[in-house]
Design an enzyme around this catalytic site. Structure first.
Site: not given
Length: 469
Positions: A94, A147, A177, A215, A234, A239
């Protein structure tokens, strides 16, 4: 080399990689495959210790690794996988239990330069780093965190303050990424290594800049994650701001990470805080029926906005950014739209040439397109001509984003990772949009978002459909 705080950057190859949360989804879809590909390329040179609460054995971990790699469609070479599997070990515990970190310490006894990769929710970062520090494991370590780096300016600062109690800023490697794709380094090289491009990359020639991250898929089974976040948090704050920085920053005075990051932050500081009046939010039809989404949610699945940069290079040139789910295609690009040429007698009376454009395609494939006007035999007159180059045709297949980032973390190269002052500047820019968001507009799946977004580019042409090969 210092990091701007007077502390020394920690470099050198890692002698162990410890992954917290190795039984989770990110490892399943990204990490195992990326590490396997590094093994295949002969670039992996240290043991890998997985840490999670699940009561697993090493055999179960190896089985998960094989299934995960195969599940991504990556071809499996048994010899390569055997080498990779031999590096794996597992520690169960844990994250709130001090004994867990004692077991981690026992598993990496001889390590001098460990890398701790936290594939866990951000609210656990502080707990884990505190546990590692309490066990005496952070002295010469690098700590890699995923992130989001906060959900607004205040929380981003709070998260950094919590981590900085136990590790120095130079030890923190913040993974985004997108910086493993065609990111800051590649765009900067394209700009500054080509005298064809750099002299015209400014307000004297450019009318506007468009950045699109489209997308064609939706949120699907990620409703619980996505609904509290939305498109702005997001992908725009992290990004797409990296793309803005790469496109807007001045030539750096050196190639060391500190100098490059100083130039990026300088560009961010020239960006005006975003205005809610220049922000359009959308939500695709059907989003509210997704499990995990609140029935009355006003979370945006589409965001379009305008940024203005007040410096000698960019004053008067709007940067238009849009991103969305369930759009017609999946493609990310940077597009520079040049000013119209003056009307000259050599032009056909019935047609004005289109503005020239430079398009840098970034994901899922990379390439560059030059849009010019010329005589065309097939139309019996003048028309648009696209000069296209897919980088893969001349450079071959590149590594995947997480290969790039994990290798950089293992080698102690901070170039691909976001510094705290850049994080804070990005949140500073977008904080007004979080504080005073405009209403969300519906849009149909397969469209380019709500009609209201067209007003943003009024006076600067129109949104351009992404270049999709």
């Amino acid at each position: 080399m210092t990091n701007g705080t007077g502390r020394q950057d920690r470099a050198g190859n890692a002698d162990v990689l410890v992954i917290f949360g190795i039984t989770g989804d990110l490892a399943k879809v990204m990490t195992f495959r990326s590490l396997y590909r590094l093994e295949r390329r002969g670039l992996l040179a240290c043991p890998i210790v997985g840490v999670a609460v699940d009561d697993w054995t090493k055999d179960q971990l190896v089985k998960r690794a094989r299934e995960s790699i195969a599940g991504t469609g990556e071809p499996l070479d048994d010899q390569v996988f055997s080498r990779f599997a031999a590096r794996l070990s597992y520690v169960q515990g844990d994250f709130g239990d001090a004994a867990t970190y004692g077991r981690v310490g026992a598993a990496i006894t001889d390590a001098k330069t460990p890398v701790f990769y936290l594939e866990i929710p951000p609210f656990l970062f502080g707990r884990v780093v505190e546990g590692l520090a309490g066990a005496g494991l952070t002295g010469n370590a690098r700590v890699v965190v995923e992130k989001p780096f906060g959900h607004d300016l205040e929380s981003a600062r709070g998260l950094a303050d919590e981590l900085h109690r136990y590790v120095d800023e130079s030890q923190l490697y913040r993974i985004d990424h997108y910086l493993g794709k065609m990111g800051t380094e590649e765009i900067l090289y394209l700009r500054f290594a080509n005298s064809l491009l750099e002299p015209i990359w400014n307000r004297n020639y450019i009318e506007s800049v468009q950045i699109t991250m489209a997308e064609d898929f939706g949120v699907e089974d990620r409703g619980h994650f996505y609904d509290p976040v939305g498109a702005l948090r997001d992908v725009v704050v992290n990004h797409l701001m990296q793309v803005v920085g790469a496109a807007a920053m001045e030539p750096p005075g050196g190639v060391d990470p500190k100098t490059l990051k100083d130039s990026l932050v300088s560009a961010f500081r020239s960006v005006h805080t975003a205005e809610p009046s220049n922000y359009v939010r959308g939500q695709y039809d059907g989003y509210l029926e997704i499990p995990g989404v609140k029935p009355d949610s006003t979370t945006e699945t589409y965001a379009a906005l305008r940024l203005d940069i007040e410096n000698w290079r960019w004053a008067g040139v709007p940067f238009f950014i849009r991103t969305g789910k369930r759009l017609p295609v999946t493609q990310t690009e940077l597009r520079l739209v040049f000013k119209h040429p003056p009307r000259l007698p050599v032009f056909p009376p019935s047609r004005m040439p289109e503005p020239n454009q430079i398009v840098v395609k970034m994901d899922p494939t990379t390439g560059i397109r030059l849009i010019v006007d010329a005589h065309r035999a097939d139309v019996g007159g003048t028309g648009r001509v696209d000069l296209d180059l897919e980088f893969a045709t001349q450079g071959g297949e590149g590594p995947t984003p997480y290969e790039v980032l994990l290798l950089a973390a293992l080698e102690g190269n901070p170039m691909r990772f976001t510094r705290q002052d850049a994080v804070e500047e990005a949140w500073r820019i977008f904080q007004p949009l979080l504080d005073d968001p405009p209403p969300v507009h519906p849009y149909g799946p397969g469209t380019w978002g709500p009609e209201e977004s067209t007003r943003l580019v009024a006076g600067h042409g129109s949104w351009h459909d992404p270049w999709v090969a």
